[in-house]
Design a protein around this motif. Structure first.
Motif, PDB file in Angstrom:
ATOM      1  N   UNK A   1      31.252  30.346  31.400  1.00  0.00           N
ATOM      2  CA  UNK A   1      31.884  30.097  32.622  1.00  0.00           C
ATOM      3  C   UNK A   1      30.899  29.615  33.647  1.00  0.00           C
ATOM      4  N   UNK A   2      31.201  28.810  34.667  1.00  0.00           N
ATOM      5  CA  UNK A   2      30.497  28.100  35.717  1.00  0.00           C
ATOM      6  C   UNK A   2      30.179  28.793  36.833  1.00  0.00           C
ATOM      7  N   UNK A   3      29.342  28.491  37.586  1.00  0.00           N
ATOM      8  CA  UNK A   3      28.744  29.097  38.812  1.00  0.00           C
ATOM      9  C   UNK A   3      29.992  29.024  39.780  1.00  0.00           C
TER      10      UNK A   3
ATOM     11  N   UNK B   1      33.164  29.273  41.869  1.00  0.00           N
ATOM     12  CA  UNK B   1      34.017  30.499  42.013  1.00  0.00           C
ATOM     13  C   UNK B   1      35.695  30.343  41.685  1.00  0.00           C
ATOM     14  N   UNK B   2      35.945  28.938  41.583  1.00  0.00           N
ATOM     15  CA  UNK B   2      37.249  28.559  41.339  1.00  0.00           C
ATOM     16  C   UNK B   2      37.519  28.638  39.781  1.00  0.00           C
ATOM     17  N   UNK B   3      36.712  29.051  38.842  1.00  0.00           N
ATOM     18  CA  UNK B   3      36.388  28.865  37.723  1.00  0.00           C
ATOM     19  C   UNK B   3      36.264  27.242  37.129  1.00  0.00           C
ATOM     20  N   UNK B   4      35.946  26.375  38.166  1.00  0.00           N
ATOM     21  CA  UNK B   4      35.568  25.074  37.709  1.00  0.00           C
ATOM     22  C   UNK B   4      34.138  24.971  38.269  1.00  0.00           C
ATOM     23  N   UNK B   5      33.327  24.050  37.476  1.00  0.00           N
ATOM     24  CA  UNK B   5      31.951  23.856  38.211  1.00  0.00           C
ATOM     25  C   UNK B   5      31.792  23.559  39.581  1.00  0.00           C
ATOM     26  N   UNK B   6      31.018  24.150  40.320  1.00  0.00           N
ATOM     27  CA  UNK B   6      30.714  23.889  41.858  1.00  0.00           C
ATOM     28  C   UNK B   6      30.344  22.329  42.028  1.00  0.00           C
TER      29      UNK B   6
END
Length: 461
Positions: A163-165, A167-172
């Protein structure tokens, strides 16, 4: 080409990790034919990627009974059941020997690219269940193959999809462009090149599970030899009684000690905790260092490196033609999800489960091991061994054995769901179901403490 009759076909197992190899052993014990497809060049390729990390489960919890029966005639001796192996130990002393015993039932360099019903896409109902499953794969030399199967057990894990950094579940924003200073794995500081990357540097660790604990303890150990080394621990929630795990209340002692090692890193000033921070942007400053910006506008001081340990997620792309019943939050089987959902899961107790909880609308297709947990954490190898024992019994027609529970899982010692977000947790308000988190206990130096972690999604512990 006409598809062969299902009863004459193998059960295809995707992944030669701990759960996939255990599935093959149980299939053989049931006089069924397994065919294990492994994308890597050797067994347990994912486990080998974190070979430097010590598991928090003992050897006694990491070997499968059916697998041990296969290994026994070869002269294999079970390691001391009370000791804790590294990922490398697990691969070399158990998983690879098990794959070797299975012989040509394991194919390496075989990457599954699709699973479907022979002659039926996911839309077609007519005569669907009577058709065998078809598995498409590519080999190491790039050629394509098609195999037929009576059943498919997907034990491919989640290791390839961190998982990415963001916070929305998508890459920042900016996260992909900063990949040269970001890793999604616990670093191996025994590697001189990796050690140099973090020595004397300021590193952000994003995450709140066992992998983050391991990284914090690892960096804390590095401070003893490399002055200037410092960690910034970034949590999306606040710190509560359960932040550091169950401590002495955890029925897996090394797992509890790992959380206490992370607490020691903070208490001793080796790491600063930043709470309620959900990364939205990653920027570079004039020196090329990374600045993390939260959704609330907060800008953190620049760091040299970022370690993102926010969990893993299943790769479902090659199952797009299969009718799966998955929970909308966790991407785990719908009947299993309520047992493992961190939004509601209480006191770390997971009821052992098998074929009933792991079945899908598509007959004879099962997701097992870490992949069965979708995005949920805290998977244990013994859970996966019970899963495949039950599934293989069902495939052999022994429904009574399939539905029999043969496992008791250890509790984490942690109470309350993790999905309370910014709200006060039960233990903060005094209404928790367990005792308060224990005080920090001495478990050795920080350098020793770091040796008890494990990536949550390895499929193993």
């Amino acid at each position: 080409m006409t598809a062969p009759a299902a009863q004459d076909l193998p059960v295809v197992v995707i992944g030669a990790g701990p759960i996939g190899l255990a599935a093959a052993a149980h299939l053989l014990e049931r006089q069924l034919t397994p065919l294990v497809l492994e994308s890597g060049p050797a067994a347990a390729s994912a486990v080998r990627d974190w070979s430097h990390v010590r598991l928090f489960s003992t050897w006694g919890e990491l070997t499968d009974p059916a697998a041990e029966k296969l290994l026994a005639p070869t002269g294999w001796s079970r390691p001391d059941a009370a000791t804790y192996p590294t990922g490398g130990d697990w691969a070399e002393r158990y998983l690879q020997p098990l794959a070797d015993v299975l012989g040509d039932r394991v194919r390496y360099g075989a990457t599954v690219t699709g699973v479907s019903r022979a002659g039926r896409d996911r839309i077609v109902d007519a005569d669907r269940d009577s058709q065998p499953l078809v598995v498409h794969l590519t080999t190491a030399d790039g050629s394509e193959e098609r195999l037929f199967a009576r059943a498919v057990i997907d034990a491919s894990g989640t290791w390839t999809a961190p998982s990415p950094a963001g916070g929305s579940g998508l890459p920042a924003l900016g996260e992909k462009a900063a990949v040269d200073r970001i890793t999604y794995r616990v670093p191996d500081l025994n590697d001189p090149a990796v050690r140099a990357r973090y020595a004397g540097k300021r590193t952000a660790v994003i995450g709140s599970g066992a992998s983050a604990f391991t990284a914090l303890a690892t960096l804390a150990g590095l401070t003893q030899d490399e002055p200037g080394t410092h960690a910034v621990w970034i949590l999306r929630r606040g710190i509560s009684g359960s932040t550091f795990g169950g401590g002495e209340a955890d029925q897996l002692p090394a797992r509890g000690a790992l959380g206490l090692a992370a607490k020691a890193a903070v208490d001793n000033g080796h790491a600063d905790a930043v709470t309620g921070f959900r990364t939205e942007v990653v920027e570079r400053d004039d020196d090329g260092r990374l600045v993390l910006i939260g959704e609330d506008g907060r800008r953190l001081d620049a760091v040299d490196e970022v370690i993102v340990l926010t969990g893993f997620r299943p790769d479902l792309s090659f199952l797009s033609e299969i009718r799966l019943g998955l929970d909308e939050r966790l991407q785990a089987p719908t009947a299993l999800a309520p047992l493992i959902d961190p939004n509601v899961h209480s006191c770390g107790t997971v009821y052992p489960h098998g074929v009933n909880e792991l079945s899908h609308p598509e007959k004879d297709v099962y997701l097992v091991g870490m992949k069965s947990y979708g995005r949920a954490p805290t998977f244990l190898a013994m859970t996966g061994y019970e899963q495949v024992r039950s599934i293989t019994a069902a495939l052999a027609g022994d429904q009574e054995a399939a539905e029999r529970v043969e496992l008791t899982l250890p509790e984490t010692g942690v109470c309350g769901g993790a999905g309370l977000f910014d709200q006060a947790t039960a233990e903060e308000s005094g209404g928790g179901c367990c005792a308060p988190a224990p005080a920090l206990v001495q478990i050795g130096s920080a350098g020793a403490a770091l040796q008890i972690g494990k990536p949550e999604a390895s499929g193993g512990c």
